[in-house]
Scaffold this active site. Structure first.
Site, PDB file in Angstrom:
ATOM      1  N   TRP A 158       0.805  -1.221   0.000  1.00  0.00           N
ATOM      2  CA  TRP A 158       0.000   0.000   0.000  1.00  0.00           C
ATOM      3  C   TRP A 158       0.839   1.273   0.000  1.00  0.00           C
ATOM      4  O   TRP A 158       0.310   2.356  -0.215  1.00  0.00           O
ATOM      5  CB  TRP A 158      -0.948   0.031   1.211  1.00  0.00           C
ATOM      6  CG  TRP A 158      -0.242  -0.283   2.504  1.00  0.00           C
ATOM      7  CD1 TRP A 158      -0.212  -1.501   3.130  1.00  0.00           C
ATOM      8  CD2 TRP A 158       0.574   0.591   3.289  1.00  0.00           C
ATOM      9  NE1 TRP A 158       0.578  -1.440   4.257  1.00  0.00           N
ATOM     10  CE2 TRP A 158       1.069  -0.158   4.389  1.00  0.00           C
ATOM     11  CE3 TRP A 158       0.936   1.936   3.188  1.00  0.00           C
ATOM     12  CZ2 TRP A 158       1.908   0.388   5.365  1.00  0.00           C
ATOM     13  CZ3 TRP A 158       1.778   2.484   4.163  1.00  0.00           C
ATOM     14  CH2 TRP A 158       2.243   1.711   5.237  1.00  0.00           C
ATOM     15  N   ASN A 159       2.140   1.178   0.321  1.00  0.00           N
ATOM     16  CA  ASN A 159       2.860   2.448   0.520  1.00  0.00           C
ATOM     17  C   ASN A 159       3.220   3.131  -0.805  1.00  0.00           C
ATOM     18  O   ASN A 159       3.299   4.355  -0.875  1.00  0.00           O
ATOM     19  CB  ASN A 159       4.083   2.264   1.428  1.00  0.00           C
ATOM     20  CG  ASN A 159       5.123   1.358   0.848  1.00  0.00           C
ATOM     21  OD1 ASN A 159       4.843   0.525  -0.014  1.00  0.00           O
ATOM     22  ND2 ASN A 159       6.342   1.508   1.322  1.00  0.00           N
ATOM     23  N   PRO A 183      -3.322  -6.165  -5.555  1.00  0.00           N
ATOM     24  CA  PRO A 183      -2.901  -5.012  -4.758  1.00  0.00           C
ATOM     25  C   PRO A 183      -3.318  -5.181  -3.296  1.00  0.00           C
ATOM     26  O   PRO A 183      -4.207  -5.983  -2.977  1.00  0.00           O
ATOM     27  CB  PRO A 183      -3.674  -3.858  -5.398  1.00  0.00           C
ATOM     28  CG  PRO A 183      -4.949  -4.495  -5.889  1.00  0.00           C
ATOM     29  CD  PRO A 183      -4.615  -5.932  -6.240  1.00  0.00           C
ATOM     30  N   GLY A 235       6.648  -6.298  -0.251  1.00  0.00           N
ATOM     31  CA  GLY A 235       5.923  -6.197   1.005  1.00  0.00           C
ATOM     32  C   GLY A 235       6.838  -6.555   2.156  1.00  0.00           C
ATOM     33  O   GLY A 235       8.065  -6.449   2.046  1.00  0.00           O
ATOM     34  N   SER A 236       6.240  -6.995   3.232  1.00  0.00           N
ATOM     35  CA  SER A 236       7.023  -7.254   4.434  1.00  0.00           C
ATOM     36  C   SER A 236       7.852  -8.535   4.299  1.00  0.00           C
ATOM     37  O   SER A 236       7.483  -9.460   3.570  1.00  0.00           O
ATOM     38  CB  SER A 236       6.080  -7.386   5.631  1.00  0.00           C
ATOM     39  OG  SER A 236       5.195  -8.456   5.415  1.00  0.00           O
ATOM     40  N   GLU A 257      10.919  -8.073  -2.974  1.00  0.00           N
ATOM     41  CA  GLU A 257      11.369  -6.745  -2.521  1.00  0.00           C
ATOM     42  C   GLU A 257      10.765  -6.562  -1.138  1.00  0.00           C
ATOM     43  O   GLU A 257       9.573  -6.278  -1.006  1.00  0.00           O
ATOM     44  CB  GLU A 257      10.888  -5.649  -3.481  1.00  0.00           C
ATOM     45  CG  GLU A 257      11.441  -5.765  -4.901  1.00  0.00           C
ATOM     46  CD  GLU A 257      12.923  -5.428  -5.012  1.00  0.00           C
ATOM     47  OE1 GLU A 257      13.534  -5.042  -4.003  1.00  0.00           O
ATOM     48  OE2 GLU A 257      13.464  -5.573  -6.114  1.00  0.00           O
ATOM     49  N   LEU A 258      11.583  -6.765  -0.102  1.00  0.00           N
ATOM     50  CA  LEU A 258      11.045  -6.877   1.255  1.00  0.00           C
ATOM     51  C   LEU A 258      11.423  -5.677   2.116  1.00  0.00           C
ATOM     52  O   LEU A 258      11.701  -4.609   1.617  1.00  0.00           O
ATOM     53  CB  LEU A 258      11.524  -8.202   1.860  1.00  0.00           C
ATOM     54  CG  LEU A 258      11.260  -9.438   0.966  1.00  0.00           C
ATOM     55  CD1 LEU A 258      11.804 -10.696   1.605  1.00  0.00           C
ATOM     56  CD2 LEU A 258       9.780  -9.592   0.646  1.00  0.00           C
ATOM     57  N   CYS A 291      10.151   1.735   2.402  1.00  0.00           N
ATOM     58  CA  CYS A 291      11.132   0.670   2.639  1.00  0.00           C
ATOM     59  C   CYS A 291      12.552   1.223   2.625  1.00  0.00           C
ATOM     60  O   CYS A 291      13.447   0.644   3.223  1.00  0.00           O
ATOM     61  CB  CYS A 291      10.977  -0.438   1.614  1.00  0.00           C
ATOM     62  SG  CYS A 291      11.077   0.171  -0.069  1.00  0.00           S
ATOM     63  N   GLU A 388      11.890  -2.773  11.796  1.00  0.00           N
ATOM     64  CA  GLU A 388      11.428  -1.735  10.864  1.00  0.00           C
ATOM     65  C   GLU A 388      10.319  -0.917  11.550  1.00  0.00           C
ATOM     66  O   GLU A 388       9.332  -1.477  12.015  1.00  0.00           O
ATOM     67  CB  GLU A 388      10.887  -2.421   9.606  1.00  0.00           C
ATOM     68  CG  GLU A 388      10.724  -1.508   8.431  1.00  0.00           C
ATOM     69  CD  GLU A 388      10.231  -2.249   7.171  1.00  0.00           C
ATOM     70  OE1 GLU A 388       9.555  -3.287   7.303  1.00  0.00           O
ATOM     71  OE2 GLU A 388      10.521  -1.764   6.066  1.00  0.00           O
TER      72      GLU A 388
HETATM   73  P1  NAD Z   1       2.492  -6.799   3.583  1.00  0.00           P
HETATM   74  O1  NAD Z   1       3.564  -7.826   3.514  1.00  0.00           O
HETATM   75  O2  NAD Z   1       1.569  -6.827   4.733  1.00  0.00           O
HETATM   76  O3  NAD Z   1       1.560  -6.863   2.284  1.00  0.00           O
HETATM   77  C1  NAD Z   1       2.122  -6.840   0.970  1.00  0.00           C
HETATM   78  C2  NAD Z   1       1.169  -7.576   0.030  1.00  0.00           C
HETATM   79  O4  NAD Z   1       1.054  -8.924   0.467  1.00  0.00           O
HETATM   80  C3  NAD Z   1      -0.246  -7.003  -0.020  1.00  0.00           C
HETATM   81  O5  NAD Z   1      -0.730  -7.087  -1.346  1.00  0.00           O
HETATM   82  C4  NAD Z   1      -1.030  -7.945   0.860  1.00  0.00           C
HETATM   83  O6  NAD Z   1      -2.387  -8.013   0.446  1.00  0.00           O
HETATM   84  C5  NAD Z   1      -0.317  -9.274   0.608  1.00  0.00           C
HETATM   85  N1  NAD Z   1      -0.432 -10.206   1.735  1.00  0.00           N
HETATM   86  C6  NAD Z   1      -0.544  -9.905   3.044  1.00  0.00           C
HETATM   87  N2  NAD Z   1      -0.652 -11.028   3.771  1.00  0.00           N
HETATM   88  C7  NAD Z   1      -0.626 -12.073   2.904  1.00  0.00           C
HETATM   89  C8  NAD Z   1      -0.716 -13.494   3.043  1.00  0.00           C
HETATM   90  N3  NAD Z   1      -0.855 -14.069   4.221  1.00  0.00           N
HETATM   91  N4  NAD Z   1      -0.642 -14.241   1.927  1.00  0.00           N
HETATM   92  C9  NAD Z   1      -0.496 -13.666   0.731  1.00  0.00           C
HETATM   93  N5  NAD Z   1      -0.408 -12.340   0.528  1.00  0.00           N
HETATM   94  C10 NAD Z   1      -0.464 -11.544   1.601  1.00  0.00           C
HETATM   95  O7  NAD Z   1       3.236  -5.403   3.443  1.00  0.00           O
HETATM   96  P2  NAD Z   1       2.594  -3.954   3.484  1.00  0.00           P
HETATM   97  O8  NAD Z   1       2.236  -3.650   4.900  1.00  0.00           O
HETATM   98  O9  NAD Z   1       1.559  -3.800   2.423  1.00  0.00           O
HETATM   99  O10 NAD Z   1       3.834  -3.054   3.026  1.00  0.00           O
HETATM  100  C11 NAD Z   1       4.819  -2.647   3.900  1.00  0.00           C
HETATM  101  C12 NAD Z   1       6.063  -3.509   3.758  1.00  0.00           C
HETATM  102  O11 NAD Z   1       6.481  -3.518   2.393  1.00  0.00           O
HETATM  103  C13 NAD Z   1       7.246  -2.985   4.528  1.00  0.00           C
HETATM  104  O12 NAD Z   1       7.901  -4.053   5.167  1.00  0.00           O
HETATM  105  C14 NAD Z   1       8.142  -2.378   3.452  1.00  0.00           C
HETATM  106  O13 NAD Z   1       9.496  -2.305   3.793  1.00  0.00           O
HETATM  107  C15 NAD Z   1       7.877  -3.271   2.308  1.00  0.00           C
HETATM  108  N6  NAD Z   1       8.187  -2.611   1.045  1.00  0.00           N
HETATM  109  C16 NAD Z   1       9.304  -3.000   0.362  1.00  0.00           C
HETATM  110  C17 NAD Z   1       9.646  -2.360  -0.832  1.00  0.00           C
HETATM  111  C18 NAD Z   1      10.856  -2.778  -1.598  1.00  0.00           C
HETATM  112  O14 NAD Z   1      10.938  -2.436  -2.764  1.00  0.00           O
HETATM  113  N7  NAD Z   1      11.794  -3.512  -1.000  1.00  0.00           N
HETATM  114  C19 NAD Z   1       8.827  -1.346  -1.331  1.00  0.00           C
HETATM  115  C20 NAD Z   1       7.692  -0.976  -0.615  1.00  0.00           C
HETATM  116  C21 NAD Z   1       7.378  -1.634   0.572  1.00  0.00           C
END
Ligand code: NAD
Length: 485
Positions: A158-159, A183, A235-236, A257-258, A291, A388
């Site tokens: 979402w960010n 998304p 994501g995370s 990309e975490l 991130c 983080e």
């Molecule tokens: P998140 O991991 O909670 O969610 C990311 C995606 O995964 C979303 O689409 C979500 O719907 C999906 N998701 C969540 N739980 C799931 C599950 N159990 N099974 C399958 N899919 C699932 O992350 P967030 O809170 O949306 O974003 C923040 C994180 O993203 C931070 O840790 C940040 O550092 C990271 N991030 C990394 C980069 C990069 O390029 N390295 C860029 C932006 C954000």
């Protein structure tokens, strides 16, 4: 709070950018809220595991046609998508502010960034994807062909709700893959608006599919489907690990990309005023929810007090407000994020840190507005020095020598980006060699862009996005050996 059911409430010039739901949607609805006010801004029709499977059916059926479409024709559609995104910039930025909360000028910047990937990969689609090999066998002629892997699943946070989609999708589509996109539940509207523009650009039926709904059900369906050959996740780290495990059985190509935990290191002799300006950008862009956000600041002892005082003074005047008013900092995304800021601040203070400014919610504005915060003398044992934070809290600590700060900066499971401020070229060389991060920024904060391979080491991820390297996970190499004997 009223149900505005996808009415164009954000002053859009093109209300059709807000469709009623994702592809293969059923009866379920997802409520989308403005994080600044909590107001309901849309109800989006969502999908489930059946819809997720139908999306793969569509993408799989479309794959052969798209993979064999001439590169110049794929490029032309990508160029049209790019032009449509650029034309719709203001509407896309408003949609993003409404659901994500970031300041409007940052949202506009993200749309430019998002569009730049589409343009870059439209051009990459034309580049040669065949390499010759100098033969080691008599009478044999050898070539390496890069071929699209098949259906690619793209999972985004979402960010950066627009740029994370185009960074993946444009590369996959240029390579000849078809895509299924999921998304984040917090920001489906930006994804759906991009999907409307993709449709207008002329991608054939089934090539681009956007599936909104329960993440575990939808993405779980995709990780278990053997037809999905690549999975690109941003994501995370925690969810990344889960998807890595789930993808093992079908040995998917992975891009991850975490999370990050960027050190920001300032040496004596650096331009301190410049370091303060860059530190503000590195910490507070995207309201700290980035991130690449600096998560810990190491300042060399002779300049520590000067940096602390100047930085705290600059942070005190940062404005907080609704994204449409274009403040420096908007609301955080949800209450969990607020709880994390407070827990990190309380823990650091309990372990001896000094609170220089901020440290609480600005209740007058709303419950998701956290004051920009600076903590000094934060010990390495404080949670914020290893977890983080993903918010507007900056922990400062002092160091004495180079070896010490390198060891402390590297003592993390993350390795996305590190920031260094110094004017000593030899020191800069040693630091850039020693820091175990995928990206090192020297005397500046902004380093990203479509032409560079973005990504991390250690548990910050796998693979790279952007640049030529961003195509790799979406292609396999076919080695062809022809005998002329
Ligand atoms: P998140 O991991 O909670 O969610 C990311 C995606 O995964 C979303 O689409 C979500 O719907 C999906 N998701 C969540 N739980 C799931 C599950 N159990 N099974 C399958 N899919 C699932 O992350 P967030 O809170 O949306 O974003 C923040 C994180 O993203 C931070 O840790 C940040 O550092 C990271 N991030 C990394 C980069 C990069 O390029 N390295 C860029 C932006 C954000």
């Amino acid at each position: 709070m009223s149900d505005l059911s996808n009415k164009p409430t954000f002053g859009l010039s093109d209300p059709e950018l807000l469709p009623g739901g994702g592809d293969f949607a059923g009866d379920g609805r997802l409520a989308v809220r403005d994080p600044a006010s909590g107001a309901l801004i849309a109800q989006v029709a969502i999908s489930d595991a059946h819809g997720a499977r139908a999306a793969v059916d569509a993408a799989d059926t479309a794959f052969e046609g798209w993979a064999t479409t001439l590169p110049q024709d794929r490029a032309a559609i990508l160029h049209r998508w790019h032009a449509l995104i650029v034309d719709a910039k203001e509407d896309l930025a408003r949609i993003m502010v409404a659901e994500q909360g970031k300041p409007i000028s940052e949202a506009r910047g993200e749309i430019d960034y998002a569009a730049s990937f589409v343009q870059f990969y439209a051009e990459e689609a034309l580049r040669p994807n065949i390499e010759g090999v100098t033969s080691h066998l008599p009478d044999a002629e050898m070539e390496l062909w890069r071929e699209p892997v098949g259906v690619a699943a793209l999972i985004t946070p979402w960010n950066f709700p627009s740029a994370m989609i185009t960074r993946k999708a444009a590369a996959a589509l240029a390579a000849g893959c078809t895509v299924v996109i999921h998304p984040s539940a917090e920001t489906p509207l930006s994804a759906l608006a991009l999907a409307v523009l993709a449709q207008r650009a002329g991608f054939p039926q089934g090539v681009v599919n956007t599936v909104v709904g329960d993440a575990a059900a939808i993405v779980g369906e995709w990780t278990s489907d053997k037809r999905v050959r690549a999975l690109s996740f941003t994501g995370s780290t925690e969810v990344g690990r889960l998807l890595y495990r789930q993808s093992a059985d079908s040995v998917k190509r992975l891009v991850m990309e975490l999370g990050g935990h960027a050190p920001f290191i300032v040496f004596k002799g650096a331009d301190i005023d410049r370091a303060v300006t860059e530190a503000i950008k590195a910490k507070f862009a995207t309201s700290g929810q980035d991130c690449l956000g600096a998560n810990r600041f190491y300042i060399q002892r002779p300049v520590y007090e000067e940096f602390c005082a100047k930085f705290a003074k600059a942070v005190e005047v940062l404005s907080l407000g609704h994204g449409m008013d274009d403040p420096d900092i908007g609301p955080l995304i949800h209450e969990r994020a607020i709880d994390k800021q407070q827990a990190h601040v309380d823990d650091a203070v309990a372990k001896g840190a000094r609170l220089l400014t901020g440290g609480s919610v600005d209740a007058g504005l709303g419950k998701l507005f956290y004051r920009p915060t600076v903590l000094a003398d934060v010990p390495d044992e404080a949670a914020i020095m290893s977890e983080e934070t993903f918010g507007p809290v900056a922990p400062l600590t002092v160091f004495d020598d180079e070896e010490e700060v390198i060891a402390r900066a590297n003592a993390t499971e993350y390795g996305l980006v590190a920031y260094v401020h110094s004017l000593d070229p030899r020191r800069i060389y040693r630091l850039t060699r020693a820091l175990q991060f995928g990206m090192v920024a020297v005397n500046r904060t902004k380093v990203t862009g479509a032409p560079i391979p973005f990504g991390g080491t250690k548990q910050s991820g796998l693979g790279r996005e952007g640049a030529r390297q961003g195509l790799e996970a979406f292609t396999d190499i076919k080695y062809v050996c022809r005998d002329w004997g």
